[in-house]
Design an enzyme around this catalytic site. Structure first.
Site, PDB file in Angstrom:
ATOM      1  N   LYS A 184      -3.010  29.607 -49.418  1.00 44.61           N
ATOM      2  CA  LYS A 184      -2.763  28.932 -48.136  1.00 44.61           C
ATOM      3  C   LYS A 184      -2.850  29.908 -46.961  1.00 44.61           C
ATOM      4  CE  LYS A 184      -2.273  24.716 -49.618  1.00 44.61           C
ATOM      5  NZ  LYS A 184      -3.270  23.695 -49.258  1.00 44.61           N
ATOM      6  N   ASP A 201     -11.746  12.243 -53.844  1.00 46.55           N
ATOM      7  CA  ASP A 201     -10.743  12.833 -54.741  1.00 46.55           C
ATOM      8  C   ASP A 201     -11.371  13.014 -56.121  1.00 46.55           C
ATOM      9  OD1 ASP A 201      -7.359  12.850 -54.297  1.00 46.55           O
ATOM     10  OD2 ASP A 201      -8.122  13.228 -56.313  1.00 46.55           O
ATOM     11  N   TYR A 211      -0.345  29.983 -54.827  1.00 43.09           N
ATOM     12  CA  TYR A 211      -0.316  28.970 -53.766  1.00 43.09           C
ATOM     13  C   TYR A 211      -0.176  29.634 -52.393  1.00 43.09           C
ATOM     14  CZ  TYR A 211       0.941  24.668 -51.292  1.00 43.09           C
ATOM     15  OH  TYR A 211       0.957  23.607 -50.414  1.00 43.09           O
ATOM     16  N   ASP A 242     -15.005  16.569 -56.910  1.00 45.94           N
ATOM     17  CA  ASP A 242     -14.187  17.719 -57.297  1.00 45.94           C
ATOM     18  C   ASP A 242     -14.531  18.823 -56.313  1.00 45.94           C
ATOM     19  OD1 ASP A 242     -13.121  20.032 -58.328  1.00 45.94           O
ATOM     20  OD2 ASP A 242     -13.717  19.615 -60.398  1.00 45.94           O
ATOM     21  N   VAL A 243     -13.573  19.221 -55.489  1.00 42.88           N
ATOM     22  CA  VAL A 243     -13.876  20.156 -54.392  1.00 42.88           C
ATOM     23  C   VAL A 243     -14.275  21.549 -54.891  1.00 42.88           C
ATOM     24  CG1 VAL A 243     -12.440  18.967 -52.688  1.00 42.88           C
ATOM     25  CG2 VAL A 243     -11.442  20.841 -54.051  1.00 42.88           C
ATOM     26  N   THR A 262       5.468  13.449 -50.985  1.00 43.62           N
ATOM     27  CA  THR A 262       4.198  13.065 -51.643  1.00 43.62           C
ATOM     28  C   THR A 262       4.354  13.283 -53.142  1.00 43.62           C
ATOM     29  OG1 THR A 262       3.206  15.268 -51.659  1.00 43.62           O
ATOM     30  CG2 THR A 262       2.894  13.975 -49.647  1.00 43.62           C
TER      31      THR A 262
HETATM   32  P1  NAD Z   1      -0.861  15.201 -53.539  1.00 46.95           P
HETATM   33  O1  NAD Z   1      -0.741  15.808 -54.890  1.00 46.95           O
HETATM   34  O2  NAD Z   1      -0.260  13.886 -53.272  1.00 46.95           O
HETATM   35  O3  NAD Z   1      -2.390  15.105 -53.085  1.00 46.95           O
HETATM   36  C1  NAD Z   1      -3.319  16.081 -53.396  1.00 46.95           C
HETATM   37  C2  NAD Z   1      -4.587  15.379 -53.842  1.00 46.95           C
HETATM   38  O4  NAD Z   1      -5.576  16.371 -54.104  1.00 46.95           O
HETATM   39  C3  NAD Z   1      -4.396  14.565 -55.136  1.00 46.95           C
HETATM   40  O5  NAD Z   1      -4.791  13.234 -54.923  1.00 46.95           O
HETATM   41  C4  NAD Z   1      -5.283  15.280 -56.135  1.00 46.95           C
HETATM   42  O6  NAD Z   1      -5.889  14.423 -57.088  1.00 46.95           O
HETATM   43  C5  NAD Z   1      -6.313  15.925 -55.222  1.00 46.95           C
HETATM   44  N1  NAD Z   1      -7.016  17.026 -55.858  1.00 46.95           N
HETATM   45  C6  NAD Z   1      -6.504  17.987 -56.666  1.00 46.95           C
HETATM   46  N2  NAD Z   1      -7.484  18.773 -57.128  1.00 46.95           N
HETATM   47  C7  NAD Z   1      -8.638  18.303 -56.586  1.00 46.95           C
HETATM   48  C8  NAD Z   1      -9.999  18.688 -56.688  1.00 46.95           C
HETATM   49  N3  NAD Z   1     -10.377  19.733 -57.469  1.00 46.95           N
HETATM   50  N4  NAD Z   1     -10.928  17.976 -56.012  1.00 46.95           N
HETATM   51  C9  NAD Z   1     -10.562  16.917 -55.259  1.00 46.95           C
HETATM   52  N5  NAD Z   1      -9.304  16.506 -55.123  1.00 46.95           N
HETATM   53  C10 NAD Z   1      -8.346  17.192 -55.784  1.00 46.95           C
HETATM   54  O7  NAD Z   1      -0.273  16.298 -52.547  1.00 46.95           O
HETATM   55  P2  NAD Z   1      -0.076  16.321 -50.968  1.00 46.95           P
HETATM   56  O8  NAD Z   1       1.316  16.758 -50.744  1.00 46.95           O
HETATM   57  O9  NAD Z   1      -0.599  15.097 -50.318  1.00 46.95           O
HETATM   58  O10 NAD Z   1      -0.996  17.583 -50.633  1.00 46.95           O
HETATM   59  C11 NAD Z   1      -2.080  17.541 -49.729  1.00 46.95           C
HETATM   60  C12 NAD Z   1      -2.265  18.919 -49.173  1.00 46.95           C
HETATM   61  O11 NAD Z   1      -1.106  19.282 -48.405  1.00 46.95           O
HETATM   62  C13 NAD Z   1      -2.418  20.018 -50.225  1.00 46.95           C
HETATM   63  O12 NAD Z   1      -3.401  20.941 -49.800  1.00 46.95           O
HETATM   64  C14 NAD Z   1      -1.052  20.665 -50.252  1.00 46.95           C
HETATM   65  O13 NAD Z   1      -1.095  21.994 -50.683  1.00 46.95           O
HETATM   66  C15 NAD Z   1      -0.665  20.553 -48.793  1.00 46.95           C
HETATM   67  N6  NAD Z   1       0.752  20.672 -48.521  1.00 46.95           N
HETATM   68  C16 NAD Z   1       1.640  19.757 -48.988  1.00 46.95           C
HETATM   69  C17 NAD Z   1       2.988  19.899 -48.706  1.00 46.95           C
HETATM   70  C18 NAD Z   1       4.011  18.923 -49.179  1.00 46.95           C
HETATM   71  O14 NAD Z   1       5.209  19.189 -49.005  1.00 46.95           O
HETATM   72  N7  NAD Z   1       3.640  17.783 -49.753  1.00 46.95           N
HETATM   73  C19 NAD Z   1       3.411  20.996 -47.940  1.00 46.95           C
HETATM   74  C20 NAD Z   1       2.483  21.904 -47.467  1.00 46.95           C
HETATM   75  C21 NAD Z   1       1.141  21.740 -47.758  1.00 46.95           C
END
Ligand code: NAD
Length: 240
Positions: free
Chosen positions: A151, A36, A147, A54-55, A182
């Site tokens: 996606k 992360d 977004y 950092d991705v 989350t």
């Molecule tokens: P979250 O915010 O809890 O987790 C996302 C993580 O990504 C965070 O810990 C953040 O620090 C990290 N991150 C952000 N930028 C980064 C970077 N440049 N390099 C490395 N890490 C980075 O959110 P989540 O809900 O767990 O999301 C995880 C994935 O699921 C995401 O891709 C999100 O788009 C997707 N998603 C989530 C939901 C939802 O409802 N929560 C729905 C559909 C898709």
């Protein structure tokens, strides 16, 4: 022990879905590197090691993958899960900076991850790549232009990777979460969450572990015939 002896790299693993998946993979015997851009609280599951990544920065990918390979010789599973929402604006309103940042993390981050790890997997006869898309990578949504575009691109790129590297034992699939409890959802407007929840037939938010269980299947050898697929875990949202 469905992932025994496997080496896994999970991004966005400080919290939310990534963290739950890193711990789920470790419960099933994997050695997991949880990456992360921000620091993580200690993991409960033994076998999970935090790495800073950092991705959006390809040299950092090279460093992290290089360290894992020099220690363990391979990477069997890559979960490209890091993602941000950042802006809920439509095309005409979104700040260019926000557009670029969302595309950079959500799409370019997945591209760099695949680009870095595919040669490692190829060297070792294959592996499983899982990319986190969204219900909004399949269904349309008003606003959230960057977004939804990012996606949908991840959904398509996953099929491209699946088809391009199928002869090298590399599988690639996308996961499409619905509304999951989350920090990402905590940070969004209650109105947005309420509107999506109202359109979710099962009538509740999902848990990070419910997504982690899907990622576990795709990561494991149980999914040996599954590639280029979309695993939708959304409480029925896209079934309508
Ligand atoms: P979250 O915010 O809890 O987790 C996302 C993580 O990504 C965070 O810990 C953040 O620090 C990290 N991150 C952000 N930028 C980064 C970077 N440049 N390099 C490395 N890490 C980075 O959110 P989540 O809900 O767990 O999301 C995880 C994935 O699921 C995401 O891709 C999100 O788009 C997707 N998603 C989530 C939901 C939802 O409802 N929560 C729905 C559909 C898709």
């Amino acid at each position: 022990m469905r992932l025994q002896h496997k080496i896994a790299l999970v991004t966005g693993a400080a919290g939310g879905i990534g963290r739950a998946t890193a711990e789920r993979f470790a419960e099933e015997g994997a050695i997991v590197f949880a990456a992360d851009v921000r620091a993580a609280e200690p993991y409960e599951a033994p076998g999970v090691t935090f790495v800073e990544l950092d991705v959006t920065d390809e040299p950092q990918w090279q460093r992290v993958a290089g360290e894992i390979v020099s220690e363990h010789g391979r990477i069997d599973v890559l979960f490209n899960n890091a993602g941000i929402v950042k802006a809920y604006d439509g095309v005409a309103e979104i700040a260019l900076e926000d557009w670029r940042q969302v595309i950079d993390v959500n799409l370019n981050g997945v591209f760099y991850g695949c680009r870095t790890v595919i040669p490692v997997m190829r060297e070792n006869g294959g592996g499983s790549i899982i990319n986190t898309s969204s219900i909004w990578g399949i269904a349309g949504a008003a606003g959230v232009a960057a977004y939804t575009a990012s996606k949908a691109a991840v959904r398509s790129l996953s099929k491209n990777v699946a088809l391009t590297y199928i002869g090298e034992g590399i599988r690639c699939n996308s996961i499409h979460p619905g509304l999951i409890a989350t920090p990402l959802i905590d940070a969004q407007d209650d109105d947005v969450t309420a509107a999506v929840l109202a359109q979710t037939p099962i009538g509740r938010l999902g848990t990070p572990r419910e997504i982690a269980n899907g990622a576990l299947f795709l990561a494991s050898d149980e999914a040996s015939y599954v590639t280029g697929a979309e695993l939708v875990i959304d409480g029925g949202y896209t079934a309508q």
